[in-house]
Every structure is written in structure tokens, then in C-alpha cells.
Design a protein around this motif. Structure first.
Motif, short mmCIF file in Angstrom:
data_model
loop_
_atom_site.label_atom_id
_atom_site.label_comp_id
_atom_site.label_asym_id
_atom_site.label_seq_id
_atom_site.Cartn_x
_atom_site.Cartn_y
_atom_site.Cartn_z
N GLN A 51 0.81 -1.22 0.00
CA GLN A 51 0.00 0.00 0.00
C GLN A 51 0.85 1.27 0.00
N GLU A 52 2.15 1.11 0.25
CA GLU A 52 2.99 2.28 0.42
C GLU A 52 4.46 1.98 0.15
N THR A 54 8.14 3.29 1.69
CA THR A 54 8.68 3.96 2.87
C THR A 54 10.20 4.09 2.76
N TRP A 78 5.52 8.54 9.22
CA TRP A 78 5.11 7.54 10.21
C TRP A 78 5.82 7.83 11.52
N VAL A 84 6.73 8.43 3.84
CA VAL A 84 5.85 7.45 3.22
C VAL A 84 5.11 8.06 2.04
N TYR A 86 1.87 6.89 -0.01
CA TYR A 86 0.79 5.90 -0.07
C TYR A 86 0.25 5.83 -1.50
N TYR A 87 0.16 4.63 -2.06
CA TYR A 87 -0.40 4.48 -3.39
C TYR A 87 -1.75 3.79 -3.38
#
Length: 124
Positions: A51-52, A54, A78, A84, A86-87
Motif C-alpha cells: 500500500q505504500e 517507505t 510515520w 511514506v 501511499y499508493y
């Protein structure tokens, strides 16, 4: 209209990689301003939870209020030094993330497994 205000607070940055390039608008908070002061940066980013991406910043950013929800394209913090991208949309556990900005382009370029090196720079 007086000089200053939110229009000047909307700094844009570029995020480039071998996978593609996007632009983002930084949030109007102390953490995002501290990030802008660090630019340009090159960050090695790993995929996390599909989902991300980092990666570690060279130094910690100041703490500001956090939230738990995020959307595709959210730039977040975070821990104090964990940048981060986020996609996907989602939610994180407490204490949440600091919102650093929002990608204006197609963030799905990061929706693939593996590491990626990103270069972040100001668009001033």
C-alpha cells in the motif's frame, strides 16, 4: 488581497524515479516546511504492505497532529524520520501519520513490489 496566506503556503515538490515522475503539494504544517528545507533529497524506498513506499529521511521532522486515514497519493510521516508515499487508500494504527502533502499526478507508478530510489526536489 494581502501578501502571504495559504497561496504561498502551497509549495510544490517533484518526486522522480526510474518508474516515473509526479508532483505534490505540501501540507501547511511545520513538518512539511521542515521537509521542504531539506530538499533536494534522494531516498531509497521499500514496499510495505502493498500500500505504500517507505524510506528514511536524513533527520527527524517536527511532530504535529496526526490522523489515521489516508488516501492514494498522501505523503506522510510515520515515525519522526520515516517518509511514506501511499499508493492505495487505507488506515493506519494509532498514533497515525503526519500528513506532509498530496501527490497531484498518477501515484500508481509506485504500485509495484520492490525498492525504488526517489529524488525529491522543490519546484520553486
Amino acid at each position: 488581497m494581502p501578501i502571504g496566506g495559504s497561496a504561498l503556503a502551497q509549495d510544490s515538490i517533484s518526486i522522480s524515479s526510474d518508474w516515473g515522475n509526479v508532483t505534490a503539494v505540501l501540507a501547511d504544517n511545520e513538518s512539511a516546511r521542515a521537509l521542504a528545507d531539506m530538499l533536494p533529497l534522494t531516498i531509497e524506498m521499500d514496499d510495505h504492505l502493498r500500500q505504500e513506499k517507505t524510506g528514511n529521511l536524513p533527520s527527524a521532522l517536527p511532530a504535529v497532529s496526526r490522523q489515521r486515514e489516508f488516501s492514494a497519493g498522501t505523503l506522510g510521516l510515520w515515525s519522526s524520520g520515516d517518509f511514506v508515499i501511499y499508493y492505495r487508500d487505507g488506515r493506519v494504527p494509532s498514533p497515525g501519520i503526519v500528513i506532509l502533502g498530496q501527490v497531484q499526478g498518477d501515484v500508481s507508478i509506485f504500485d509495484r513490489p520492490g525498492r525504488v530510489t526517489v529524488k525529491i526536489d522543490s519546484m520553486k
